[in-house]
Design an enzyme around this catalytic site. Structure first.
Site, mmCIF file in Angstrom:
data_model
loop_
_atom_site.group_PDB
_atom_site.id
_atom_site.type_symbol
_atom_site.label_atom_id
_atom_site.label_comp_id
_atom_site.label_asym_id
_atom_site.label_seq_id
_atom_site.Cartn_x
_atom_site.Cartn_y
_atom_site.Cartn_z
ATOM 1 N N THR A 34 0.812 -1.219 0.000
ATOM 2 C CA THR A 34 0.000 0.000 0.000
ATOM 3 C C THR A 34 0.842 1.265 0.000
ATOM 4 O OG1 THR A 34 -0.185 -0.153 2.415
ATOM 5 C CG2 THR A 34 -1.964 -1.120 1.117
ATOM 6 N N THR A 35 1.950 1.279 0.753
ATOM 7 C CA THR A 35 2.779 2.483 0.784
ATOM 8 C C THR A 35 3.565 2.631 -0.510
ATOM 9 O OG1 THR A 35 3.008 2.103 3.172
ATOM 10 C CG2 THR A 35 4.355 3.825 2.201
ATOM 11 N N GLY A 89 8.051 -0.449 0.535
ATOM 12 C CA GLY A 89 7.591 -0.366 1.911
ATOM 13 C C GLY A 89 8.277 -1.415 2.776
ATOM 14 N N ALA A 90 7.858 -1.476 4.040
ATOM 15 C CA ALA A 90 8.403 -2.465 4.971
ATOM 16 C C ALA A 90 7.357 -2.782 6.018
ATOM 17 C CB ALA A 90 9.682 -1.962 5.623
ATOM 18 N N GLY A 102 7.609 -8.602 3.032
ATOM 19 C CA GLY A 102 7.033 -9.806 2.464
ATOM 20 C C GLY A 102 5.671 -10.200 2.958
ATOM 21 N N ARG A 103 5.126 -9.458 3.911
ATOM 22 C CA ARG A 103 3.785 -9.824 4.368
ATOM 23 C C ARG A 103 2.734 -9.510 3.312
ATOM 24 N NH1 ARG A 103 4.891 -7.483 10.446
ATOM 25 N NH2 ARG A 103 6.595 -8.937 10.901
ATOM 26 N N GLU A 110 10.769 -8.865 -4.703
ATOM 27 C CA GLU A 110 11.219 -7.618 -4.079
ATOM 28 C C GLU A 110 12.715 -7.684 -3.755
ATOM 29 O OE1 GLU A 110 7.361 -5.810 -1.736
ATOM 30 O OE2 GLU A 110 8.400 -7.512 -0.836
ATOM 31 N N LYS A 129 5.738 1.349 11.824
ATOM 32 C CA LYS A 129 6.596 0.256 11.363
ATOM 33 C C LYS A 129 7.946 0.231 12.075
ATOM 34 C CE LYS A 129 3.517 -0.716 8.222
ATOM 35 N NZ LYS A 129 2.607 -1.871 8.395
#
Length: 231
Positions: A34-35, A89-90, A102-103, A110, A129
């Site tokens: 999403t980010t 993102g992370a 990876g979620r 990636e 995060k």
């Protein structure tokens, strides 16, 4: 915080990362999630308005590729060009900028794109995060479907509780045709060491520990955006 408020933070982080790090003519790795999707949209906006030109993207998932086309971001493959940098993102960010990713289900692609990026990865995230120690949530491991149960047993011997990711009753399948095991550790004090141990497990293709790949993290909070540079 409301979902709309979280989206505003993600958008602010992505906007700052693109405006700060992406230059005309660059090939940019385009992350998944999403980010990261806000970064793809921002690149498209700037190409449309003319403040950037000649930027091309290397997508890390089929979803990101479709979004990039929709936003007017031209795409190339790794066989054609290597990225200058990747924006992604992370799920968790440690103080040394080691991260868990990876979620969202695209960790192998990636990591391939991140490792191919000459200037590394710029992480975009909201303040939730940031963690003092990685392992607050599960560590994804992308695995070969054949014999995944044996792979899960071997991973469990490293001190985690692995669970096969599912969509309803069926295994979740990555763009590469693999399964994902979400591995819950009590904490990950040695990310490089654990990553090496996981890579030695037959059937474990890649894990979500991204160590030494992030050059910066752009983190948005209600009070503003902070940029952390790797030492």
């Amino acid at each position: 915080m409301s979902p709309d408020g979280m989206e505003r933070l993600k958008r602010a982080a992505a906007r700052e990362a693109v405006d700060r790090y992406v230059e005309s003519g660059m090939v940019v790795g385009l992350g998944t999630g999403t980010t990261a999707s806000w970064a793809v949209r921002r690149i498209g906006e700037r190409l449309l308005e003319g403040s950037l030109s000649g930027v091309r993207g290397v997508p890390t998932s089929e979803y990101t590729a479709a979004l990039a086309r929709e936003c007017g971001v031209p795409l190339v493959s790794l066989s054609e060009r290597r990225p200058e940098l990747t924006i992604d993102g992370a799920d968790e960010i440690a103080p040394d900028l080691s991260v868990i990713k990876g979620r969202g289900g695209a960790l192998l692609r990636e990591k391939i794109v991140a490792a191919a990026s000459r200037r590394g990865v710029v992480i975009v995230a909201d303040g939730s995060k940031q963690v003092s120690l990685l392992g607050n949530g599960p560590l994804p491991v992308e695995v070969e479907p054949f014999g995944w149960e044996a792979t899960a047993e071997a991973l469990a011997a490293l001190g985690c509780e692995p669970e096969l990711r599912r969509v309803k009753t069926q295994p979740f399948v990555t763009d590469g045709g693999h399964y994902t095991l979400d591995c819950r550790f009590p904490g990950i004090p040695d990310p490089p060491g654990l990553a090496c141990k996981i890579k030695r497990v037959p059937g474990a293709l890649e894990c979500g520990l991204f160590v030494g790949l992030a050059r910066a993290a752009v983190i948005a909070r209600p009070e503003g955006v902070e940029v952390l540079e790797a030492a």
